[in-house]
Design a protein around this motif. Structure first.
Motif, PDB file in Angstrom:
ATOM      1  N   ALA A  42       0.821  -1.212   0.000  1.00 46.37           N
ATOM      2  CA  ALA A  42       0.000   0.000   0.000  1.00 46.37           C
ATOM      3  C   ALA A  42       0.858   1.267   0.000  1.00 46.37           C
ATOM      4  CB  ALA A  42      -0.931  -0.003   1.214  1.00 46.37           C
ATOM      5  N   GLN A  43       2.078   1.174   0.528  1.00 48.79           N
ATOM      6  CA  GLN A  43       2.960   2.343   0.536  1.00 48.79           C
ATOM      7  C   GLN A  43       3.539   2.628  -0.856  1.00 48.79           C
ATOM      8  OE1 GLN A  43       5.822   2.609   3.872  1.00 48.79           O
ATOM      9  NE2 GLN A  43       4.787   0.826   4.754  1.00 48.79           N
ATOM     10  N   TYR A  44       3.714   1.579  -1.662  1.00 52.02           N
ATOM     11  CA  TYR A  44       4.294   1.727  -3.002  1.00 52.02           C
ATOM     12  C   TYR A  44       3.534   0.829  -3.974  1.00 52.02           C
ATOM     13  CZ  TYR A  44       8.227   4.022  -0.666  1.00 52.02           C
ATOM     14  OH  TYR A  44       9.011   4.885   0.073  1.00 52.02           O
ATOM     15  N   PRO A  45       2.280   1.126  -4.228  1.00 52.40           N
ATOM     16  CA  PRO A  45       1.455   0.205  -5.030  1.00 52.40           C
ATOM     17  C   PRO A  45       1.887   0.057  -6.477  1.00 52.40           C
ATOM     18  CG  PRO A  45       0.299   2.280  -4.624  1.00 52.40           C
ATOM     19  CD  PRO A  45       1.520   2.301  -3.758  1.00 52.40           C
ATOM     20  N   GLU A  46       2.645   0.993  -7.003  1.00 55.42           N
ATOM     21  CA  GLU A  46       3.112   0.878  -8.385  1.00 55.42           C
ATOM     22  C   GLU A  46       4.429   0.117  -8.490  1.00 55.42           C
ATOM     23  OE1 GLU A  46       3.245   4.701 -10.155  1.00 55.42           O
ATOM     24  OE2 GLU A  46       1.080   5.018 -10.036  1.00 55.42           O
ATOM     25  N   ARG A  47       5.053  -0.181  -7.344  1.00 58.34           N
ATOM     26  CA  ARG A  47       6.361  -0.833  -7.351  1.00 58.34           C
ATOM     27  C   ARG A  47       6.345  -2.230  -6.744  1.00 58.34           C
ATOM     28  NH1 ARG A  47      10.571   2.642  -7.661  1.00 58.34           N
ATOM     29  NH2 ARG A  47      11.665   0.768  -8.378  1.00 58.34           N
ATOM     30  N   LEU A  48       5.414  -2.487  -5.835  1.00 57.45           N
ATOM     31  CA  LEU A  48       5.403  -3.751  -5.110  1.00 57.45           C
ATOM     32  C   LEU A  48       4.110  -4.520  -5.349  1.00 57.45           C
ATOM     33  CD1 LEU A  48       6.798  -2.510  -1.664  1.00 57.45           C
ATOM     34  CD2 LEU A  48       8.096  -3.575  -3.538  1.00 57.45           C
ATOM     35  N   VAL A  49       4.225  -5.838  -5.400  1.00 58.51           N
ATOM     36  CA  VAL A  49       3.083  -6.739  -5.548  1.00 58.51           C
ATOM     37  C   VAL A  49       3.208  -7.807  -4.472  1.00 58.51           C
ATOM     38  CG1 VAL A  49       1.861  -8.335  -7.066  1.00 58.51           C
ATOM     39  CG2 VAL A  49       2.994  -6.317  -8.031  1.00 58.51           C
ATOM     40  N   GLY A  50       2.102  -8.120  -3.797  1.00 56.87           N
ATOM     41  CA  GLY A  50       2.146  -9.051  -2.688  1.00 56.87           C
ATOM     42  C   GLY A  50       1.995 -10.505  -3.102  1.00 56.87           C
ATOM     43  N   VAL A  51       2.732 -11.371  -2.389  1.00 59.26           N
ATOM     44  CA  VAL A  51       2.636 -12.821  -2.544  1.00 59.26           C
ATOM     45  C   VAL A  51       2.290 -13.400  -1.177  1.00 59.26           C
ATOM     46  CG1 VAL A  51       3.904 -14.947  -3.078  1.00 59.26           C
ATOM     47  CG2 VAL A  51       4.271 -12.881  -4.459  1.00 59.26           C
ATOM     48  N   ALA A  52       1.270 -14.220  -1.128  1.00 61.34           N
ATOM     49  CA  ALA A  52       0.767 -14.753   0.137  1.00 61.34           C
ATOM     50  C   ALA A  52       1.589 -15.929   0.627  1.00 61.34           C
ATOM     51  CB  ALA A  52      -0.695 -15.180  -0.019  1.00 61.34           C
ATOM     52  N   SER A  53       1.487 -16.191   1.925  1.00 61.53           N
ATOM     53  CA  SER A  53       1.992 -17.421   2.500  1.00 61.53           C
ATOM     54  C   SER A  53       1.008 -17.864   3.577  1.00 61.53           C
ATOM     55  CB  SER A  53       3.397 -17.243   3.085  1.00 61.53           C
ATOM     56  OG  SER A  53       3.965 -18.500   3.409  1.00 61.53           O
ATOM     57  N   VAL A  54       1.119 -19.130   4.028  1.00 59.86           N
ATOM     58  CA  VAL A  54       0.164 -19.699   4.975  1.00 59.86           C
ATOM     59  C   VAL A  54       0.865 -20.768   5.817  1.00 59.86           C
ATOM     60  CG1 VAL A  54      -1.897 -19.298   3.549  1.00 59.86           C
ATOM     61  CG2 VAL A  54      -0.586 -21.416   3.273  1.00 59.86           C
ATOM     62  N   ASP A  55       0.183 -21.212   6.863  1.00 57.59           N
ATOM     63  CA  ASP A  55       0.643 -22.307   7.717  1.00 57.59           C
ATOM     64  C   ASP A  55       0.112 -23.613   7.143  1.00 57.59           C
ATOM     65  OD1 ASP A  55       1.094 -24.214   9.696  1.00 57.59           O
ATOM     66  OD2 ASP A  55       0.656 -22.838  11.343  1.00 57.59           O
ATOM     67  N   VAL A  56       0.994 -24.412   6.525  1.00 58.14           N
ATOM     68  CA  VAL A  56       0.542 -25.615   5.828  1.00 58.14           C
ATOM     69  C   VAL A  56       0.094 -26.725   6.780  1.00 58.14           C
ATOM     70  CG1 VAL A  56       1.993 -25.133   3.833  1.00 58.14           C
ATOM     71  CG2 VAL A  56       2.868 -26.611   5.667  1.00 58.14           C
ATOM     72  N   ARG A  57       0.399 -26.590   8.071  1.00 57.27           N
ATOM     73  CA  ARG A  57       0.019 -27.649   9.012  1.00 57.27           C
ATOM     74  C   ARG A  57      -1.471 -27.654   9.302  1.00 57.27           C
ATOM     75  NH1 ARG A  57       4.032 -25.753  13.643  1.00 57.27           N
ATOM     76  NH2 ARG A  57       2.803 -23.892  13.135  1.00 57.27           N
ATOM     77  N   ARG A  58      -2.155 -26.577   8.988  1.00 57.59           N
ATOM     78  CA  ARG A  58      -3.599 -26.465   9.223  1.00 57.59           C
ATOM     79  C   ARG A  58      -4.271 -26.202   7.874  1.00 57.59           C
ATOM     80  NH1 ARG A  58      -4.689 -25.505  14.630  1.00 57.59           N
ATOM     81  NH2 ARG A  58      -6.634 -24.415  14.111  1.00 57.59           N
ATOM     82  N   PRO A  59      -4.470 -27.249   7.082  1.00 56.38           N
ATOM     83  CA  PRO A  59      -4.854 -27.064   5.676  1.00 56.38           C
ATOM     84  C   PRO A  59      -6.108 -26.234   5.450  1.00 56.38           C
ATOM     85  CG  PRO A  59      -4.114 -29.303   6.022  1.00 56.38           C
ATOM     86  CD  PRO A  59      -4.191 -28.672   7.379  1.00 56.38           C
ATOM     87  N   MET A  60      -7.171 -26.447   6.212  1.00 50.21           N
ATOM     88  CA  MET A  60      -8.397 -25.680   5.959  1.00 50.21           C
ATOM     89  C   MET A  60      -8.235 -24.220   6.356  1.00 50.21           C
ATOM     90  SD  MET A  60     -10.305 -27.449   4.211  1.00 50.21           S
ATOM     91  CE  MET A  60     -11.466 -26.109   4.093  1.00 50.21           C
TER      92      MET A  60
END
Length: 269
Positions: A75-93
């Motif tokens: 949000a601070q640099y929306p024209e320069r940065l794009v987000g990639v998600a991550s998650v805790d794979v031990r709790r699949p749902m």
């Protein structure tokens, strides 16, 4: 345009992890307790990188960089940065629900899970609900291939058989294997050649350390399958791009490598 397919803007929680000690020795880099987002943008400017994909980091130790923190950086640099998600794979749902939220509400463009953090290769059953959700959301799955720089086992980074089985089970899933795959680079090239939706990114390696097999692939039939990446802050964009001319790429191959492939794979405009 230059797109960096593998970056992270680190938090203090991430930088304090003991398993980064080996990378500090290799790179000679020391980082402040808290790194302002402007420092990441300045590093991109220094290397001529226009857009960087920065990822959240979820690990057994806890959330090192949350999806919401990444969204705040973007949000601070929306024209320069794009987000990639991550998650805790031990709790699949819970992981599926968080991925869905990260994409639909926070605007993330991909999921990244680093197998050595969890000690689980990518063909483990706990990943499979996430692969199905990536297909439904129309986003790539990004992962690390090859040995680990941090002080963890390298076994989960073997492309064959682990990633090979995932690509067979999920032919609709787009997979990006970061960090080249060394010392199994030939295996990673084989998968990228075999499967239409499997790609390689060059993060964690400077150009003068690209294996000869990868350079040959870049120049020829792999020109549409390799994406540029740095693994910033461990390698700066300026250092990662130094010596680009030694790859001896024609104009089309260079444009695809530096931005075209990433823009297509991640749906960037």
């Amino acid at each position: 345009m230059v797109v960096d397919a593998w970056m992270q803007h680190p938090t203090r929680r991430m930088l304090e992890q003991d398993w980064l000690e080996s990378l500090r020795r290799w790179t000679g880099e020391e980082f402040a307790a808290e790194v302002p987002v402007g420092r990441t943008i300045a590093a991109m400017d220094g290397g001529g990188v226009d857009v960087g994909l920065i990822s959240a980091w979820y690990a057994p130790e806890g959330v090192l960089v949350s999806n919401d923190e990444v969204a705040g950086f973007v949000a601070q640099y929306p024209e320069r940065l794009v987000g990639v998600a991550s998650v805790d794979v031990r709790r699949p749902m819970d992981a599926v629900r968080e991925l869905r939220r990260a994409v639909r509400e926070l605007g993330m463009c991909a999921l990244r899970v680093v197998p050595w953090l969890w000690g689980l290769p990518p063909n483990d059953r706990r990943y499979y609900p996430l692969y199905a959700e990536c297909v439904e959301l129309g986003i790539p799955f990004c992962t690390q291939v090859g040995h680990t720089g941090p002080l963890r086992s390298s076994e989960p980074g073997r492309p064959i058989p682990y990633l090979d089985e995932v690509a067979l089970d999920f032919p609709e899933l787009t997979i990006v294997g970061g960090h080249i795959g060394y010392p199994w680079t030939v295996e990673m090239i084989a998968l990228s050649t075999k499967y239409p939706n499997v790609y390689i990114d060059t993060s964690a390696y400077t150009i003068n350390r690209y294996p000869p097999e990868l350079v040959a692939y870049l120049r020829t039939h792999g020109r549409s399958k390799v994406l540029f990446g740095t693994n910033y802050p461990m390698i700066s964009p300026e250092k990662a791009l130094s010596g680009l001319e030694i790859l001896d790429l024609d104009t089309e191959a260079q444009d695809l490598f530096l931005s075209g492939n990433a823009r297509r794979v991640f749906g960037l405009t």
